[in-house]
Design a protein around this motif. Structure first.
Motif, PDB file in Angstrom:
ATOM      1  N   THR A 175       0.856  -1.202   0.000  1.00 41.75           N
ATOM      2  CA  THR A 175       0.000   0.000   0.000  1.00 41.75           C
ATOM      3  C   THR A 175       0.881   1.237   0.000  1.00 41.75           C
ATOM      4  O   THR A 175       2.092   1.176   0.223  1.00 41.75           O
ATOM      5  N   ASP A 176       0.243   2.397  -0.233  1.00 42.33           N
ATOM      6  CA  ASP A 176       1.002   3.652  -0.139  1.00 42.33           C
ATOM      7  C   ASP A 176       0.482   4.541   0.987  1.00 42.33           C
ATOM      8  O   ASP A 176       1.192   5.416   1.470  1.00 42.33           O
ATOM      9  N   ILE A 177      -0.790   4.376   1.406  1.00 44.87           N
ATOM     10  CA  ILE A 177      -1.349   5.179   2.495  1.00 44.87           C
ATOM     11  C   ILE A 177      -2.091   4.239   3.429  1.00 44.87           C
ATOM     12  O   ILE A 177      -3.097   3.630   3.039  1.00 44.87           O
ATOM     13  N   LEU A 178      -1.619   4.147   4.653  1.00 47.39           N
ATOM     14  CA  LEU A 178      -2.271   3.332   5.665  1.00 47.39           C
ATOM     15  C   LEU A 178      -2.734   4.211   6.816  1.00 47.39           C
ATOM     16  O   LEU A 178      -1.996   5.100   7.250  1.00 47.39           O
ATOM     17  N   ILE A 179      -3.934   3.940   7.302  1.00 49.36           N
ATOM     18  CA  ILE A 179      -4.432   4.646   8.478  1.00 49.36           C
ATOM     19  C   ILE A 179      -4.849   3.621   9.517  1.00 49.36           C
ATOM     20  O   ILE A 179      -5.275   2.512   9.177  1.00 49.36           O
ATOM     21  N   THR A 180      -4.735   4.004  10.774  1.00 52.60           N
ATOM     22  CA  THR A 180      -5.156   3.116  11.853  1.00 52.60           C
ATOM     23  C   THR A 180      -6.642   3.253  12.081  1.00 52.60           C
ATOM     24  O   THR A 180      -7.305   4.171  11.566  1.00 52.60           O
ATOM     25  N   GLU A 181      -7.165   2.321  12.867  1.00 55.11           N
ATOM     26  CA  GLU A 181      -8.598   2.377  13.159  1.00 55.11           C
ATOM     27  C   GLU A 181      -8.960   3.628  13.935  1.00 55.11           C
ATOM     28  O   GLU A 181     -10.103   4.100  13.873  1.00 55.11           O
ATOM     29  N   ASN A 182      -8.015   4.242  14.680  1.00 49.60           N
ATOM     30  CA  ASN A 182      -8.303   5.486  15.398  1.00 49.60           C
ATOM     31  C   ASN A 182      -8.686   6.601  14.427  1.00 49.60           C
ATOM     32  O   ASN A 182      -9.627   7.356  14.649  1.00 49.60           O
ATOM     33  N   THR A 183      -7.921   6.700  13.337  1.00 47.89           N
ATOM     34  CA  THR A 183      -8.221   7.706  12.312  1.00 47.89           C
ATOM     35  C   THR A 183      -9.452   7.317  11.516  1.00 47.89           C
ATOM     36  O   THR A 183     -10.314   8.146  11.212  1.00 47.89           O
ATOM     37  N   TYR A 184      -9.541   6.019  11.191  1.00 55.09           N
ATOM     38  CA  TYR A 184     -10.659   5.544  10.380  1.00 55.09           C
ATOM     39  C   TYR A 184     -12.002   5.830  11.050  1.00 55.09           C
ATOM     40  O   TYR A 184     -12.966   6.247  10.398  1.00 55.09           O
ATOM     41  N   ASN A 185     -12.088   5.622  12.359  1.00 56.19           N
ATOM     42  CA  ASN A 185     -13.352   5.818  13.067  1.00 56.19           C
ATOM     43  C   ASN A 185     -13.819   7.274  13.014  1.00 56.19           C
ATOM     44  O   ASN A 185     -15.017   7.545  13.120  1.00 56.19           O
ATOM     45  N   LEU A 186     -12.895   8.192  12.869  1.00 58.35           N
ATOM     46  CA  LEU A 186     -13.269   9.610  12.813  1.00 58.35           C
ATOM     47  C   LEU A 186     -13.829  10.016  11.455  1.00 58.35           C
ATOM     48  O   LEU A 186     -14.745  10.830  11.367  1.00 58.35           O
ATOM     49  N   ILE A 187     -13.269   9.449  10.379  1.00 58.88           N
ATOM     50  CA  ILE A 187     -13.595   9.969   9.044  1.00 58.88           C
ATOM     51  C   ILE A 187     -14.053   8.873   8.083  1.00 58.88           C
ATOM     52  O   ILE A 187     -14.006   9.047   6.857  1.00 58.88           O
ATOM     53  N   LYS A 188     -14.538   7.789   8.609  1.00 60.70           N
ATOM     54  CA  LYS A 188     -14.908   6.659   7.751  1.00 60.70           C
ATOM     55  C   LYS A 188     -16.034   7.006   6.776  1.00 60.70           C
ATOM     56  O   LYS A 188     -16.141   6.384   5.707  1.00 60.70           O
ATOM     57  N   ASP A 189     -16.861   7.991   7.123  1.00 63.01           N
ATOM     58  CA  ASP A 189     -17.967   8.357   6.240  1.00 63.01           C
ATOM     59  C   ASP A 189     -17.492   9.086   4.997  1.00 63.01           C
ATOM     60  O   ASP A 189     -18.277   9.291   4.058  1.00 63.01           O
ATOM     61  N   TYR A 190     -16.233   9.522   4.987  1.00 59.44           N
ATOM     62  CA  TYR A 190     -15.739  10.329   3.866  1.00 59.44           C
ATOM     63  C   TYR A 190     -14.808   9.535   2.952  1.00 59.44           C
ATOM     64  O   TYR A 190     -14.411  10.045   1.896  1.00 59.44           O
TER      65      TYR A 190
END
Length: 632
Positions: free
Chosen positions: A543-558
């Motif tokens: 991959t080139d961009i990985l995010i953790t679940e902490n970040t994902y939970n904030l902006i998953k709708d976008y």
């Protein structure tokens, strides 16, 4: 020390003194202007005492009213007396018809304004000349008596009345009804007479008079249309006051329905409870004062005009230097601090010009320092540091941390000369830093070819969600910038590069860390370590961009993401869910993203030339790689 300070203060005061202070000039001008304009107005207004004018107007209105009422009462008394005399003559003539005709002819010859004398049911004496000259029929007498039968009965009962007969006769005629006793019978005498002579006298001059009966019906008025129409003024304030008041005469100031104000007086007459009302408009009374006021205004305007001309020419000595200063301020606003101004006057404007030049030099020096300082650290941090808002210590903040790294940088650098490596990195870093700055991020530090950035400290977009979304937007912008950077590249001297980005959101300690001699603004904490280790997972996971679940939970709708295998990170007991960022569907302002961007991770890998990894061959040695991929 105190003596040296006082000497410096004295020197400053001496330099600050001006030869011709602007304040003195303005005080002189304003004083002269106010003395001339207000003094003149005060003198002229004081010379005209409005109270005296009002008293005079009310006295004059009372006098005109009294004269008009006396004239009307004399007229009515004369008509009644003459009619009584005629009736006595007719009684004396008895059955002599010739003598009765002669008496009647003599009466109408002497009283040509009397149209007829009628005793309903027994006598009707008509002034034929009156009806012929006014081109009206004598039958109107009968019509009037039929219409006013109730009034005739009231007169028989002993009540004198005055009635407007003009609506019936079509000419200004008043019918006077009063009781009459003959041969032991109570009768009513109805006398019709012209009111033209009263109309002419009532309507002359500024004071206008009119007469009404006990019901408020207009009997005499300068406007004959009101008389002919049978107008009733019972609702006007002056008539109401006349009807309600027990006084014979009274004067008051009132406002009619149209908003016009009047001085109005009434005087009751003895016949038929009628009254004569005399009025004069308020504006006419005070017309002289209004004219004087207008002259005062014109005079004041002339004085002000002259003063304005003088001040206008004088203001040139102020406005020209001010315009020059405004232009210089515009240059400073545009970032040009090197201005060349020279004071041309010896007043406060000259002092201001010198101070302005000194200020611009100070701003230029400050801007140079800020620009130089900002090249080594973020400009927002530089601004806070220059204001003294940053000190040793830190505070807990909820931020989003970003790490990026160039893949196989060691192998690339071995094939390049040192100056080529520096040029290559400068070009690459310039593009990456621009992506951070454009999304309100802060570059924390450069670690060789790696970039560490933070969103949410020292400034925030308003919420952790907004900061996290800005960070992912920056990563997508870096993806697009990297594709642009790689265009035309290839070979050993210009290798095509790939990067990995790791993003995590969490609590950190943000602040100045170091010593009082050297400090650095940064963020530390477990969330930073996790972001760094997340970045390292891009290579094995393809991959080139990985995010953790902490970040994902904030902006998953976008986001459009694909969940990767959970990873057990060193220092973490529970596996951490990882997500590969594919796209932000709404980010149409980012090249290669938005509605036309990739929809799957496979498309991203194809776009960037990344091979899909075989998870079975990934080295999961925790000691060396510091992560362990969990089987799904």
């Amino acid at each position: 020390m105190e003596k040296s300070v006082s000497k410096k203060a004295e020197q400053t005061l001496k330099k600050a003194r001006v030869k011709y202070p602007i304040g003195v000039k303005l005080v002189v001008i304003i004083t002269v202007l106010l003395l001339v304009s207000l003094g003149t107005i005060t003198f002229l207004v004081s010379a005209m005492v409005s109270s005296d004018v009002r008293i005079t107007a009310e006295d004059n209105n009372f006098t005109v009213n009294r004269r008009s009422a006396t004239e009307a009462e004399n007229k009515l008394n004369t008509v009644r007396s003459n009619v009584f005399l005629l009736l006595d003559m007719l009684n004396a003539a008895g059955s002599s018809a010739a003598l009765s005709r002669q008496a009647s002819a003599f009466f109408f010859e002497r009283n040509q304004d009397i149209a007829a004398v009628v005793i309903p049911g027994s006598l009707e004496l008509v002034n034929t000349r009156f009806f012929v000259s006014n081109e009206i029929e004598t039958t109107l007498i009968t019509l009037f008596l039929q219409n006013e039968a109730a009034a005739v009965r009231r007169a028989v009962a002993g009540e004198p009345l005055l009635i407007n007969a003009a609506p019936v006769f079509g000419v200004p005629v008043i019918a006077m009804l009063y009781p009459w006793q003959e041969s032991g019978y109570e009768q009513a005498v109805v006398t019709f007479f012209s009111s033209e002579d009263l109309t002419e006298s009532f309507g002359s001059g500024a004071n206008s008079s009119f007469m009404v009966n006990d019901q408020g019906d207009v009997l005499v008025h300068a406007d004959y249309n009101l008389v002919r129409a049978g107008a009733n003024m019972a609702n006007t304030p002056i008539v109401q006051a006349m009807q309600e008041s027990g006084d014979r005469n009274l004067q008051l100031l009132y406002t009619d329905q149209e908003g016009n104000r009047f001085f109005s007086a009434f005087r009751k007459i003895s016949i038929g409870d009628a009254a004569v009302i005399t009025s004069i408009e308020y504006n006419i009374v005070f017309e002289g004062i209004a004219a004087t006021t207008r002259r005062n205004i014109f005079l004041t305007a002339a004085v002000l005009f002259a003063a304005i001309l003088f001040i206008w020419f004088f203001s040139k000595t102020i406005s020209s230097p001010v315009r020059v200063l405004a232009a210089a301020a515009g240059q400073i606003e545009q970032g040009n601090f090197e201005i060349n101004l020279k004071a041309k006057t010896q007043d406060e404007l000259g002092l201001l010009t010198d101070s302005f030049v000194n200020m611009s030099r100070g701003l230029a020096e400050r801007e140079r320092l800020k620009d130089t300082f900002g090249r080594f650290i973020n400009k927002d941090i530089a601004e806070k540091a220059m204001k003294g808002e940053l000190t040793l210590g830190g505070e807990t903040k909820h931020v989003t941390i970003f790490f990026s790294d160039i893949r196989s940088f060691t192998a690339i650098s071995e094939k390049l000369e040192p100056h080529e490596i520096v040029g290559f990195l400068n070009d690459y870093m310039t593009r990456m830093v621009r992506c951070v700055n454009d999304t309100n991020g802060v570059v924390d530090k450069f670690i060789g070819d790696a970039v560490m950035a933070v969103w949410g400290a020292p400034i925030s977009a308003g919420s952790p969600m907004a900061d996290a979304l800005n960070c992912v937007r920056s990563a997508l912008m870096m993806r697009a910038a990297l594709l642009e950077f790689n265009e035309g590249r290839g070979g050993e001297k210009k290798p095509i590069i790939k990067i990995g980005c790791g993003i995590n959101t969490g609590d950190v300690v943000a602040g100045q860390i170091g010593s009082s001699e050297r400090m650095e603004y940064t963020v530390i904490g477990d969330a930073v370590n996790l972001a760094s280790r997340t970045e390292a997972l891009n290579k094995p996971l393809g991959t080139d961009i990985l995010i953790t679940e902490n970040t994902y939970n904030l902006i998953k709708d976008y986001l459009i993401v694909e969940e990767m295998p959970s990873v057990t990170v060193k220092g973490k007991e529970k596996p951490v869910r990882m997500f590969a960022v594919v796209n932000i569907p709404d980010a149409n302002d980012i090249p290669g993203a938005g509605a036309k961007g990739p929809r799957t991770l496979a498309e991203v890998r194809n776009l960037l030339g990344i091979k899909a990894p075989d998870m079975n061959k990934v080295d999961t040695d925790a000691e060396e790689q510091k992560y362990k991929i969990q089987e799904s």
